[in-house]
Design an enzyme around this catalytic site. Structure first.
Site, PDB file in Angstrom:
ATOM      1  N   CYS A   1      14.088  10.362   6.814  1.00  0.00           N
ATOM      2  CA  CYS A   1      14.157   9.815   8.179  1.00  0.00           C
ATOM      3  C   CYS A   1      15.542  10.006   8.751  1.00  0.00           C
ATOM      4  CB  CYS A   1      13.742   8.348   8.174  1.00  0.00           C
ATOM      5  SG  CYS A   1      14.671   7.354   7.008  1.00  0.00           S
TER       6      CYS A   1
ATOM      7  N   GLU B   1      11.044  15.583  15.851  1.00  0.00           N
ATOM      8  CA  GLU B   1      11.460  15.358  14.462  1.00  0.00           C
ATOM      9  C   GLU B   1      10.763  16.412  13.596  1.00  0.00           C
ATOM     10  OE1 GLU B   1       9.830  11.952  12.323  1.00  0.00           O
ATOM     11  OE2 GLU B   1      11.726  11.687  11.283  1.00  0.00           O
TER      12      GLU B   1
ATOM     13  N   GLU C   1      10.299   0.574  10.298  1.00  0.00           N
ATOM     14  CA  GLU C   1      11.311   1.618  10.073  1.00  0.00           C
ATOM     15  C   GLU C   1      10.618   2.937  10.352  1.00  0.00           C
ATOM     16  OE1 GLU C   1      14.363   1.190   9.602  1.00  0.00           O
ATOM     17  OE2 GLU C   1      14.609  -0.783   8.718  1.00  0.00           O
TER      18      GLU C   1
ATOM     19  N   LYS D   1       0.847  -1.198   0.000  1.00  0.00           N
ATOM     20  CA  LYS D   1       0.000   0.000   0.000  1.00  0.00           C
ATOM     21  C   LYS D   1       0.884   1.250   0.000  1.00  0.00           C
ATOM     22  CE  LYS D   1      -1.829   2.370   3.434  1.00  0.00           C
ATOM     23  NZ  LYS D   1      -1.650   3.703   2.869  1.00  0.00           N
TER      24      LYS D   1
END
Ligand code: NAD
Length: 473
Positions: free
Chosen positions: A275, A373, A241, A168
């Site tokens: 990331c 983040e 992840e 997906k």
């Protein structure tokens, strides 16, 4: 504007219901994809289950050939694909090109990986052998920052290990992946690779699907926690992840001019939506003033704009929600009176999700823009005095994805690296990911690993077969 179909059981399919996909550079609709739910997912999973019966019996050479076919399909159509990727994701053409060629390269490099049997005992009494068995049908869920790379890094190890997959894409960036689906439709045996699109709500249906054996997920830590919960119902295998808040540490012997440009791109490539982007930069106090000036000076020469235009270095934020989040972090920094070297003056009313290059001058450790983040074109620069102090500050995070150390003294760099609580540390470079080495996060940055043999193992379980040689039967 074009319609892009899903790949289910070897056919391109749609269900007559559509989701619109925007170009973040101008907020115009650039394509539509099927809005799938349980019915389409059930069909895709059933196809993957059927295909698994035969695919798991194929030889490594047969799988390798199919994966190399995927690599070739991407490479041969790279020009079309990277342009489409910029249109939906926003990244500048050169960076989109890197992603497309990177995905083809990854598929080619990983195509030769094998999981060989291991002999545990071989003597007069016993032969004991460990073989790796593919887990079955894999559910792959990917984010919007590197949509093609992330899709390929799930499809390829699934196929190589003998699994089949239902993937997906993110609803924000499904177009290039579906175009690749069309290109590989006749390269992969029907049902081995299925790609279906839908809103976020399709995700939990995948996580909880009773006929999916494993989830491989890349995305935010918040969603990762939901996936772990959803997968617990039938104890699915999971690889997560997740997010990162990576620290870059610059020691006093670093060459200020040379390192300034590299540090800049370690934070601002893909508009900071990586990331493993450097999200906290710690600079030794002896060179802080010179290096912060050099980075701010370099930033002045970089153009923020539409990624399809020549000369653009930093594109828009990929979607409105993330754009608003980054603006909120910048506003918080302004409200708290932190000093800006560049940026901080955005008028959020224009068209396109553009955020100016934003560099902060020594904000406190507890500032939201440091502690969270950012996932945007934002770079907080902070001063430090000693190695011990900076190691403690770098490790003071719930995340543990990656980090970097910049120094001429590579032994000292490695000594610092060994004390960082992250899955990856670079000395004097950034963002280099080796397709044959494990990549994964510590703490709340993830669970398990991707890439290399370690990544491949996660698509299998170990089965030990023991033959008693001196048995009396
Ligand atoms: P996200 O978690 O919002 O979405 C990722 C995917 O999960 C999308 O396909 C989304 O539709 C799906 N999803 C959403 N809710 C779900 C649910 N409840 N159950 C199952 N699936 C669901 O992440 P994002 O905003 O697309 O991506 C940004 C994040 O991804 C950042 O935190 C970034 O650090 C992280 N990321 C990590 C890596 C890595 O390798 N560690 C790589 C790229 C991005």
């Amino acid at each position: 504007m074009a319609d892009y179909k899903n790949l289910i059981d070897g056919e391109m399919a749609d269900n007559g219901e559509w989701l619109e996909v925007l170009n973040p550079a101008n907020e115009q609709v650039v394509g539509r994809v099927p809005a799938c739910g349980k019915d389409e997912l059930d069909r895709a999973v059933a196809a993957a289950r059927r295909a698994f019966k035969e695919w798991k019996k194929t030889t490594p050479e047969e799988r390798q050939k199919v994966v190399q076919g995927i690599a070739a399909a991407i490479k041969d159509n790279a020009d079309e694909l990277f342009r489409l990727l910029t249109t939906e994701q926003g990244k500048p053409h050169a960076q989109a090109q890197q992603e497309i060629y990177g995905a083809a390269g990854l598929a080619a490099a990983q195509s030769t990986l094998t999981l060989d049997d291991v002999i545990n005992q071989d003597d007069d009494t016993r032969l004991s052998r460990t073989r790796r068995v593919p887990v079955g049908v894999v559910g792959g869920i990917v984010p919007w920052n590197f949509p093609v790379m992330m899709a390929i890094q799930k499809i390829v190890p699934a196929l190589i290990s003998g699994c089949t997959i239902v993937l997906k894409p993110s609803p924000f960036t499904p177009l290039t992946t579906l175009r690749i689906a069309e290109l590989i439709k006749d390269v992969v045996p029907a049902g081995t690779v299925n790609i279906i699109t839908g809103e976020d709500s399709l995700g939990p249906l995948i996580t909880e699907h009773p006929d999916i054996d494993k989830i491989t997920f890349t995305g935010s830590t918040a969603t990762g926690k939901k996936i772990m919960e959803g997968a617990s119902g039938d104890l699915k295998r999971i690889t997560l992840e997740l997010g990162g808040n990576d620290a870059s540490i610059v020691l006093p012997d670093a060459d200020v001019e040379k390192v300034a440009e590299q540090l800049f791109w370690s934070s601002f490539s893909n508009a900071g939506q990586i990331c493993v982007a450097a999200k906290r930069i710690y600079i030794h106090e002896d060179i802080y003033d010179d290096l912060s000036k050099a980075i701010a000076e370099y930033a002045k020469g970089v153009t923020v704009g539409d990624g399809s235009q020549q000369g653009t270095g930093v594109g828009p934020i990929q979607n409105k929600k993330q754009y608003e989040r980054v603006l909120e972090l910048i506003q918080d920094a302004k409200d708290n009176g932190y000093k800006f070297l560049t940026g901080g003056d955005k008028d959020p009313s224009g068209t396109g999700y553009y955020v100016p290059i934003t560099i902060l001058d020594n904000p406190p450790e507890e500032a939201r823009i440091v502690a969270e983040e950012q996932f945007g074109p934002v770079m907080p620069l902070m001063k430090f005095s000693t190695d011990e102090e900076v190691i403690a500050r770098a490790n003071n995070s719930d995340y543990g994805l990656a980090g970097a150390v910049w120094t001429k003294d590579t032994d000292r760099g490695v000594a610092i690296a060994e004390q960082l609580e992250t899955g990856t540390v670079w000395i004097n470079e950034f963002l280099h990911i080796n397709p044959l080495a494990p990549f994964g996060g510590h703490k709340q940055s993830g669970f398990g690993a991707e890439y290399g043999v370690d990544g491949l193992k996660e698509f299998t379980y170990p089965q030990v077969i023991t033959v008693k040689r001196d048995a009396v039967v």
